[in-house]
Design a protein around this motif. Sequence first.
Motif, PDB file in Angstrom:
ATOM      1  N   ALA A 114       4.302 -12.495  -5.514  1.00 18.59           N
ATOM      2  CA  ALA A 114       3.836 -11.389  -6.362  1.00 18.59           C
ATOM      3  C   ALA A 114       2.439 -11.646  -6.925  1.00 18.59           C
ATOM      4  CB  ALA A 114       4.811 -11.169  -7.515  1.00 18.59           C
ATOM      5  N   ILE A 135      -0.463 -10.216  -4.960  1.00 19.75           N
ATOM      6  CA  ILE A 135      -0.374  -8.749  -5.022  1.00 19.75           C
ATOM      7  C   ILE A 135      -0.980  -8.273  -6.336  1.00 19.75           C
ATOM      8  CG2 ILE A 135       1.199  -6.766  -5.136  1.00 19.75           C
ATOM      9  CD1 ILE A 135       3.148  -8.450  -3.363  1.00 19.75           C
ATOM     10  N   CYS A 136      -0.623  -8.956  -7.434  1.00 14.17           N
ATOM     11  CA  CYS A 136      -1.213  -8.620  -8.738  1.00 14.17           C
ATOM     12  C   CYS A 136      -2.730  -8.783  -8.698  1.00 14.17           C
ATOM     13  CB  CYS A 136      -0.624  -9.521  -9.828  1.00 14.17           C
ATOM     14  SG  CYS A 136       1.068  -9.148 -10.290  1.00 14.17           S
ATOM     15  N   GLY A 170       4.618  -1.705  -6.675  1.00 11.50           N
ATOM     16  CA  GLY A 170       5.236  -1.941  -5.376  1.00 11.50           C
ATOM     17  C   GLY A 170       6.631  -2.508  -5.522  1.00 11.50           C
ATOM     18  N   LYS A 213       4.232   3.724  -5.395  1.00  7.29           N
ATOM     19  CA  LYS A 213       3.219   2.678  -5.215  1.00  7.29           C
ATOM     20  C   LYS A 213       1.817   3.270  -5.358  1.00  7.29           C
ATOM     21  CE  LYS A 213       1.978  -1.062  -2.089  1.00  7.29           C
ATOM     22  NZ  LYS A 213       2.270  -1.716  -0.807  1.00  7.29           N
ATOM     23  N   TYR A 217       9.469  -4.688  -3.290  1.00  6.83           N
ATOM     24  CA  TYR A 217       9.565  -5.571  -2.132  1.00  6.83           C
ATOM     25  C   TYR A 217      10.950  -6.215  -2.104  1.00  6.83           C
ATOM     26  CZ  TYR A 217       4.594  -4.992  -2.968  1.00  6.83           C
ATOM     27  OH  TYR A 217       3.368  -4.451  -3.213  1.00  6.83           O
ATOM     28  N   HIS A 237      -4.691  -6.082  -7.218  1.00  6.46           N
ATOM     29  CA  HIS A 237      -4.758  -4.873  -8.046  1.00  6.46           C
ATOM     30  C   HIS A 237      -5.517  -5.117  -9.355  1.00  6.46           C
ATOM     31  CE1 HIS A 237      -1.749  -3.507  -5.185  1.00  6.46           C
ATOM     32  NE2 HIS A 237      -2.168  -2.304  -5.512  1.00  6.46           N
ATOM     33  N   GLU A 270       7.881  -5.193   2.139  1.00 11.48           N
ATOM     34  CA  GLU A 270       8.382  -3.899   1.707  1.00 11.48           C
ATOM     35  C   GLU A 270       9.707  -3.603   2.409  1.00 11.48           C
ATOM     36  OE1 GLU A 270       5.312  -0.918   2.144  1.00 11.48           O
ATOM     37  OE2 GLU A 270       4.169  -1.792   0.492  1.00 11.48           O
TER      38      GLU A 270
END
Length: 175
Positions: A120, A123-124, A68, A55, A70, A127, A9
């Motif tokens: 990424a 991160i996906c 998000g 976010k 980054y 979620h 971030e």
Amino acid sequence: MQPGFEVRELRLADEASFREACAEVQAEVPTWDFSLGFDASISFSEYLRRLSAWKQGRELPAGFVPGGFYVGVVDGIVVGRLSVRFQLNEFLASVGGHIGYGVRRTQRRHGYATAMLRAALPICAAHGIKRALVTCNVDNLGSQTVIERCGGILENITCDPSLPTQKRRYWIPTS
């Protein structure tokens, strides 16, 4: 890729390098928002606060979804940016996708785009996104190569006369 590369971030200490990256990208591609809505009329700390709220799905500008933001950083220099959208609206489902990334012209051809796209995917997955939609302009061979290198499977190419450039639409498994 350079030693010390990380995807993380954006931090307050990144302000000068981030502004420099934004200016470089703006000079190359004036229509692309590298900064994801950075407004020079507000403080950088306010911008970071907004990114944090977005976010969490709060204070979203029109057309935005929770996601998000980054940056790819090497030795304190912002070399690229990555946005991960945690859900898709109509525009993102047809054109924008779950993941967007970009690398400064002066920092290309070091593997940063591939590393950011790979970063990424978990991160996906965290979620609940099992396959991520990633798009690129039909004439962007570099991005096409990055997406395919990361496991992207071409679904189609858009045929939307309202778009200035058609998009290649790929799906990438996130696990």
